[in-house]
Motif scaffolding. Structure first.
Motif, PDB file in Angstrom:
ATOM      1  N   PRO A  99       0.822  -1.219   0.000  1.00 42.42           N
ATOM      2  CA  PRO A  99       0.000   0.000   0.000  1.00 42.42           C
ATOM      3  C   PRO A  99       0.856   1.269   0.000  1.00 42.42           C
ATOM      4  CG  PRO A  99      -0.475  -1.380   1.934  1.00 42.42           C
ATOM      5  CD  PRO A  99       0.638  -2.028   1.180  1.00 42.42           C
ATOM      6  N   MET A 100       0.438   2.229  -0.792  1.00 39.64           N
ATOM      7  CA  MET A 100       1.134   3.512  -0.893  1.00 39.64           C
ATOM      8  C   MET A 100       1.256   4.204   0.462  1.00 39.64           C
ATOM      9  SD  MET A 100       2.526   5.835  -2.703  1.00 39.64           S
ATOM     10  CE  MET A 100       2.197   5.131  -4.277  1.00 39.64           C
ATOM     11  N   GLN A 103       3.965   5.417  -8.765  1.00 42.62           N
ATOM     12  CA  GLN A 103       4.730   6.286  -9.648  1.00 42.62           C
ATOM     13  C   GLN A 103       5.101   7.586  -8.921  1.00 42.62           C
ATOM     14  OE1 GLN A 103       5.693   5.428 -12.850  1.00 42.62           O
ATOM     15  NE2 GLN A 103       4.947   3.412 -12.234  1.00 42.62           N
ATOM     16  N   PRO A 104       6.095   8.316  -9.431  1.00 42.86           N
ATOM     17  CA  PRO A 104       6.552   9.537  -8.744  1.00 42.86           C
ATOM     18  C   PRO A 104       5.449  10.544  -8.423  1.00 42.86           C
ATOM     19  CG  PRO A 104       8.128   8.941 -10.425  1.00 42.86           C
ATOM     20  CD  PRO A 104       6.956   7.994 -10.581  1.00 42.86           C
ATOM     21  N   GLN A 105       4.506  10.765  -9.346  1.00 43.70           N
ATOM     22  CA  GLN A 105       3.443  11.736  -9.084  1.00 43.70           C
ATOM     23  C   GLN A 105       2.571  11.273  -7.914  1.00 43.70           C
ATOM     24  OE1 GLN A 105       4.053  10.199 -11.956  1.00 43.70           O
ATOM     25  NE2 GLN A 105       4.528  11.732 -13.485  1.00 43.70           N
ATOM     26  N   LEU A 139       3.519   9.247  -5.476  1.00 42.05           N
ATOM     27  CA  LEU A 139       4.359   9.381  -4.278  1.00 42.05           C
ATOM     28  C   LEU A 139       4.354  10.818  -3.779  1.00 42.05           C
ATOM     29  CD1 LEU A 139       7.497   7.214  -5.093  1.00 42.05           C
ATOM     30  CD2 LEU A 139       5.964   6.923  -3.155  1.00 42.05           C
ATOM     31  N   ALA A 140       4.497  11.773  -4.698  1.00 38.11           N
ATOM     32  CA  ALA A 140       4.521  13.186  -4.308  1.00 38.11           C
ATOM     33  C   ALA A 140       3.213  13.584  -3.640  1.00 38.11           C
ATOM     34  CB  ALA A 140       4.787  14.049  -5.532  1.00 38.11           C
ATOM     35  N   ARG A 141       2.097  13.162  -4.211  1.00 39.41           N
ATOM     36  CA  ARG A 141       0.799  13.479  -3.605  1.00 39.41           C
ATOM     37  C   ARG A 141       0.690  12.881  -2.207  1.00 39.41           C
ATOM     38  NH1 ARG A 141      -1.188  12.703  -8.882  1.00 39.41           N
ATOM     39  NH2 ARG A 141      -1.778  10.549  -8.431  1.00 39.41           N
ATOM     40  N   GLU A 142       1.159  11.677  -2.042  1.00 40.99           N
ATOM     41  CA  GLU A 142       1.104  11.005  -0.733  1.00 40.99           C
ATOM     42  C   GLU A 142       1.979  11.740   0.285  1.00 40.99           C
ATOM     43  OE1 GLU A 142      -0.450   8.519   1.945  1.00 40.99           O
ATOM     44  OE2 GLU A 142      -1.046   8.538  -0.161  1.00 40.99           O
ATOM     45  N   CYS A 143       3.131  12.206  -0.163  1.00 45.96           N
ATOM     46  CA  CYS A 143       4.031  12.928   0.746  1.00 45.96           C
ATOM     47  C   CYS A 143       3.414  14.247   1.191  1.00 45.96           C
ATOM     48  CB  CYS A 143       5.379  13.158   0.077  1.00 45.96           C
ATOM     49  SG  CYS A 143       6.359  11.666  -0.109  1.00 45.96           S
ATOM     50  N   VAL A 144       2.732  14.931   0.280  1.00 47.05           N
ATOM     51  CA  VAL A 144       2.077  16.196   0.619  1.00 47.05           C
ATOM     52  C   VAL A 144       0.978  15.943   1.620  1.00 47.05           C
ATOM     53  CG1 VAL A 144       0.636  18.069  -0.295  1.00 47.05           C
ATOM     54  CG2 VAL A 144       2.655  17.336  -1.529  1.00 47.05           C
TER      55      VAL A 144
END
Length: 165
Positions: A133-134, A156-158, A160-165
């Protein structure tokens, strides 16, 4: 009955296989080689006996039965990188006895990435999101920590970025 021998061979990260003499010898005398189509193509020149069977890697829920049902006593399974570092090696250790398993590591994608960026492996935290799971990334994000993430089509990177935000 002879003991089953399963050789799990890491290919590394280069386009062509850079295999030790020991691994080449294993490949030349095995009964069956299992791997992805790309991996099998990479090692085909080392399969010198026409009697060696090649088989595409099945889904993990079928792999044990495939191996146990095979008329083979020496099987090579082609893996990427180091099979025991976020690889298929753990699955084999959980499903077969240590007496049946032989591992041959190569440079992993994590090692290659760290070397490319000049990062010491002991200074990074590695997280595999491959088939996981992400949201798991939330458990590893820390200030002043370098995180190396193994991804798949769902991470994918996009995303991952959304999850980090």
């Amino acid at each position: 009955m002879a003991t089953l021998k399963i050789h799990i061979i890491g290919l590394g990260v280069s386009e062509s296989a850079e295999l030790s003499m020991q691994v080449k010898a294993v490949l030349s005398r095995c009964d069956m080689v299992i791997g992805s189509p790309r991996q099998l193509e990479t090692v085909v020149t080392f399969l010198t006996d026409v009697k060696i069977t090649t088989l595409p890697l099945p889904k993990l829920d079928r792999l044990k039965a495939t191996i146990e049902d095979a008329d083979a006593q020496t099987i090579a399974v082609i893996a990427s990188g180091d099979p025991l570092y976020f690889g298929i090696g753990r699955w084999f250790s959980e499903n077969f006895s240590n007496q049946e398993l032989f591992f041959y590591p190569a440079v992993s994608s994590v090692q290659a990435a760290c070397h490319r960026f000049g990062l010491s492996l002991q200074d990074v935290t590695v997280l595999s999101l491959h088939g996981r799971p992400m949201e798991k990334i939330r458990t590893k994000i820390r200030a002043n920590t370098t995180l190396v993430v193994l991804t798949d089509k769902s991470s994918q990177p996009q995303v991952l970025a959304r999850e980090c935000v």
